[in-house]
Motif scaffolding. Structure first.
Motif, mmCIF file in Angstrom:
data_model
loop_
_atom_site.group_PDB
_atom_site.id
_atom_site.type_symbol
_atom_site.label_atom_id
_atom_site.label_comp_id
_atom_site.label_asym_id
_atom_site.label_seq_id
_atom_site.Cartn_x
_atom_site.Cartn_y
_atom_site.Cartn_z
ATOM 1 N N UNK A 109 2.934 15.342 -4.520
ATOM 2 C CA UNK A 109 4.371 14.272 -4.800
ATOM 3 C C UNK A 109 4.862 14.708 -6.037
ATOM 4 N N UNK A 110 6.053 14.094 -6.024
ATOM 5 C CA UNK A 110 6.590 14.720 -7.072
ATOM 6 C C UNK A 110 6.868 14.040 -8.242
ATOM 7 N N UNK A 111 5.820 13.888 -9.180
ATOM 8 C CA UNK A 111 5.261 13.505 -10.337
ATOM 9 C C UNK A 111 6.679 13.116 -11.442
ATOM 10 N N UNK A 112 7.516 13.562 -11.335
ATOM 11 C CA UNK A 112 8.749 13.710 -12.089
ATOM 12 C C UNK A 112 9.475 12.084 -11.637
ATOM 13 N N UNK A 113 9.281 12.264 -11.241
ATOM 14 C CA UNK A 113 10.286 10.846 -9.612
ATOM 15 C C UNK A 113 10.764 9.346 -9.914
ATOM 16 N N UNK A 114 10.759 8.644 -10.893
ATOM 17 C CA UNK A 114 10.833 7.390 -11.416
ATOM 18 C C UNK A 114 9.817 6.825 -10.297
ATOM 19 N N UNK A 115 10.523 6.559 -8.889
ATOM 20 C CA UNK A 115 9.432 6.350 -7.658
ATOM 21 C C UNK A 115 8.372 5.973 -7.574
ATOM 22 N N UNK A 116 7.725 8.047 -7.671
ATOM 23 C CA UNK A 116 6.284 8.052 -7.682
ATOM 24 C C UNK A 116 5.755 7.255 -8.695
ATOM 25 N N UNK A 117 6.640 7.431 -9.786
ATOM 26 C CA UNK A 117 5.067 6.616 -11.075
ATOM 27 C C UNK A 117 5.115 4.922 -10.797
ATOM 28 N N UNK A 118 6.125 4.571 -10.223
ATOM 29 C CA UNK A 118 6.644 3.234 -10.126
ATOM 30 C C UNK A 118 5.059 2.781 -8.834
ATOM 31 N N UNK A 119 5.803 3.467 -7.608
ATOM 32 C CA UNK A 119 4.393 3.473 -6.745
ATOM 33 C C UNK A 119 2.691 3.366 -7.218
ATOM 34 N N UNK A 120 2.929 4.184 -8.138
ATOM 35 C CA UNK A 120 1.258 4.767 -8.194
ATOM 36 C C UNK A 120 0.648 3.341 -9.493
ATOM 37 N N UNK A 168 0.670 -1.104 0.365
ATOM 38 C CA UNK A 168 0.278 0.023 0.360
ATOM 39 C C UNK A 168 0.504 1.366 -0.310
ATOM 40 N N UNK A 169 0.503 1.996 -0.831
ATOM 41 C CA UNK A 169 1.087 3.298 -0.805
ATOM 42 C C UNK A 169 -0.087 4.079 0.080
ATOM 43 N N UNK A 170 0.343 5.405 0.587
ATOM 44 C CA UNK A 170 -0.691 6.288 1.440
ATOM 45 C C UNK A 170 -0.330 7.785 1.768
ATOM 46 N N UNK A 171 -0.477 8.386 1.088
ATOM 47 C CA UNK A 171 -0.410 9.366 0.925
ATOM 48 C C UNK A 171 -1.142 10.848 1.153
ATOM 49 N N UNK A 172 -0.834 12.153 1.595
ATOM 50 C CA UNK A 172 -1.781 13.119 1.234
ATOM 51 C C UNK A 172 -1.114 13.496 3.154
ATOM 52 N N UNK A 173 -2.811 14.947 3.309
ATOM 53 C CA UNK A 173 -2.334 15.296 4.160
ATOM 54 C C UNK A 173 -3.027 15.055 5.988
ATOM 55 N N UNK A 174 -3.734 14.524 5.484
ATOM 56 C CA UNK A 174 -4.689 13.376 6.700
ATOM 57 C C UNK A 174 -4.319 12.180 7.228
ATOM 58 N N UNK A 175 -3.509 12.696 8.292
ATOM 59 C CA UNK A 175 -2.155 11.303 9.090
ATOM 60 C C UNK A 175 -3.242 10.912 10.302
ATOM 61 N N UNK A 200 10.631 10.445 -0.233
ATOM 62 C CA UNK A 200 11.264 9.640 -1.435
ATOM 63 C C UNK A 200 10.198 10.346 -2.481
ATOM 64 N N UNK A 201 8.813 10.398 -1.994
ATOM 65 C CA UNK A 201 8.067 11.343 -3.359
ATOM 66 C C UNK A 201 8.599 12.383 -3.770
ATOM 67 N N UNK A 202 8.778 13.055 -2.433
ATOM 68 C CA UNK A 202 8.096 14.657 -3.008
ATOM 69 C C UNK A 202 9.967 15.280 -3.230
ATOM 70 N N UNK A 203 9.547 16.758 -3.488
ATOM 71 C CA UNK A 203 10.681 17.595 -4.396
ATOM 72 C C UNK A 203 11.537 18.416 -2.383
ATOM 73 N N UNK A 204 10.990 18.262 -2.226
ATOM 74 C CA UNK A 204 11.759 18.851 -0.314
ATOM 75 C C UNK A 204 13.389 18.474 -0.151
#
Length: 343
Positions: free
Chosen positions: A124-135, A19-26, A85-89
């Motif tokens: 999320x940084x949609x340019x990153x390969x890991x972001x695309x793979x996780x999605x 599972x890959x969970x993302x967003x501000x609602x912890x 690792x899926x963000x640009x920060x």
């Protein structure tokens, strides 16, 4: 996948390997974690439930844990928190994480393990390969603020699990008092369940008896009374807030913010924006936009501009020492009440 879709899927016993969970609602992430742990017949203190944070642990270690067999058979849950690792920060750690190792794992996950990646970030940084793979390869769960309909369904579900149900006015009253903050709403639902204790229905009367208004809702009510020319009630709320040691400058800032929202919503309504689009543009919760939309017809555009100017003048008068802060905010409320409001 939405939060509610996820809940239904897990309830059916359909557990995904990653599972890959993302967003501000912890709060939602924690709630979903509990569901997965419960459905796999584990408990949070079970040795087969292992949690890591990428702030202080190498990703390799977490992946290696996911690849090993669980103690005494059954299932294992590996939780990887702070997955930035899926963000640009910029990373706050000097650890070098091996993303290739993770990518190989999600292509062929262990059947004995449920891996859960938590990214509590707005973008999320949609340019990153890991972001695309996780999605592409994982069960994606967005933990974002609810829209009005989902929030209503979520509250109904929370009440059902506690053995009661809301009337329409009871639910509306709870949202008016607490707002869309899920953690606070869950706490209030727990309180309401303890109070009714077997009764099936919670209505407005019960909510008003047990649930205190938040500061933001007090300010909303304060403005509402003022524009209805019920200045006495507005001043009662104001002085009650002062007795609770709320700073007049803080209250002034919240009043100005609310008036600014009214003005922005009124302008965007003229331009035929939907409430959903307004919420996105203004970065507000849809429920806040809905409440503002119910109030804006009381104001002319010029009135709102005058009130915003008056709030700015009040702020300047206080900070420059020309007016005492408690009196200055009180005079602003009088000015708000003196303006003609359409009914």
């Amino acid at each position: 996948m939405s939060y509610l879709s996820f809940k239904k899927e897990v309830k059916r016993g359909d557990i995904r390997p990653v599972y890959f969970m993302y967003g501000t609602q912890t709060f939602l992430m924690e709630d979903l974690l509990i569901d997965i742990i419960r459905e796999t017949s584990l408990s949070q203190d079970d040795p087969n439930v292992i949690s890591y944070s990428l702030q202080d642990t190498l990703l390799d270690i977490a992946v290696e844990e996911a690849e090993t067999f669980p103690f005494f058979g059954g299932k294992k849950i590996v939780i990887i928190k702070d997955f930035s690792l899926v963000t640009a920060q910029k990373q706050d750690t000097k650890l070098e994480h091996d993303l290739n190792r993770l990518q190989l794992y999600i292509e062929h996950p262990s059947p004995e393990t449920v891996m859960i990646l938590l990214a509590p970030y707005e973008k999320l940084d949609e340019r990153k390969k890991i972001t695309k793979e996780l999605k592409k390869r994982t069960a994606l769960v967005e933990c974002a603020p609810f829209d009005e309909k989902t929030l209503s369904l979520w509250l109904d579900g929370q009440a059902k699990t506690k053995g009661f149900e809301f009337t329409v006015d009871g639910k509306d009253s709870l949202l008016e008092r607490v707002g869309p903050q899920l953690l606070l709403l869950a706490s209030e639902v727990e309180k309401l369940a303890l109070y009714v204790n077997g009764d099936r229905v919670v209505d407005r009367e019960v909510v008003e008896l047990l649930v205190a208004r938040s500061l933001e809702q007090d300010v909303f009510a304060l403005i509402d009374f003022a524009i209805k020319k019920q200045l006495d009630k507005a001043l009662i709320i104001y002085h009650d807030l002062l007795k609770q040691r709320e700073e007049p400058l803080k209250l002034l800032a919240l009043i100005a913010r609310q008036l600014r929202i009214y003005y922005q919503v009124k302008e965007m309504t003229k331009r035929s924006y939907s409430q959903k689009d307004m919420a996105l543009q203004l970065k507000l919760h849809p429920y806040v936009v809905k409440l503002a939309s119910q109030q804006i017809n009381r104001f002319e555009e010029k009135q709102l501009l005058l009130l915003l100017e008056a709030a700015a003048d009040t702020d300047y008068a206080i900070k420059s020492g020309k007016m005492e802060k408690t009196l200055a905010v009180e005079l602003l409320l009088m000015k708000l009440s003196s303006l003609h409001a359409r009914r």
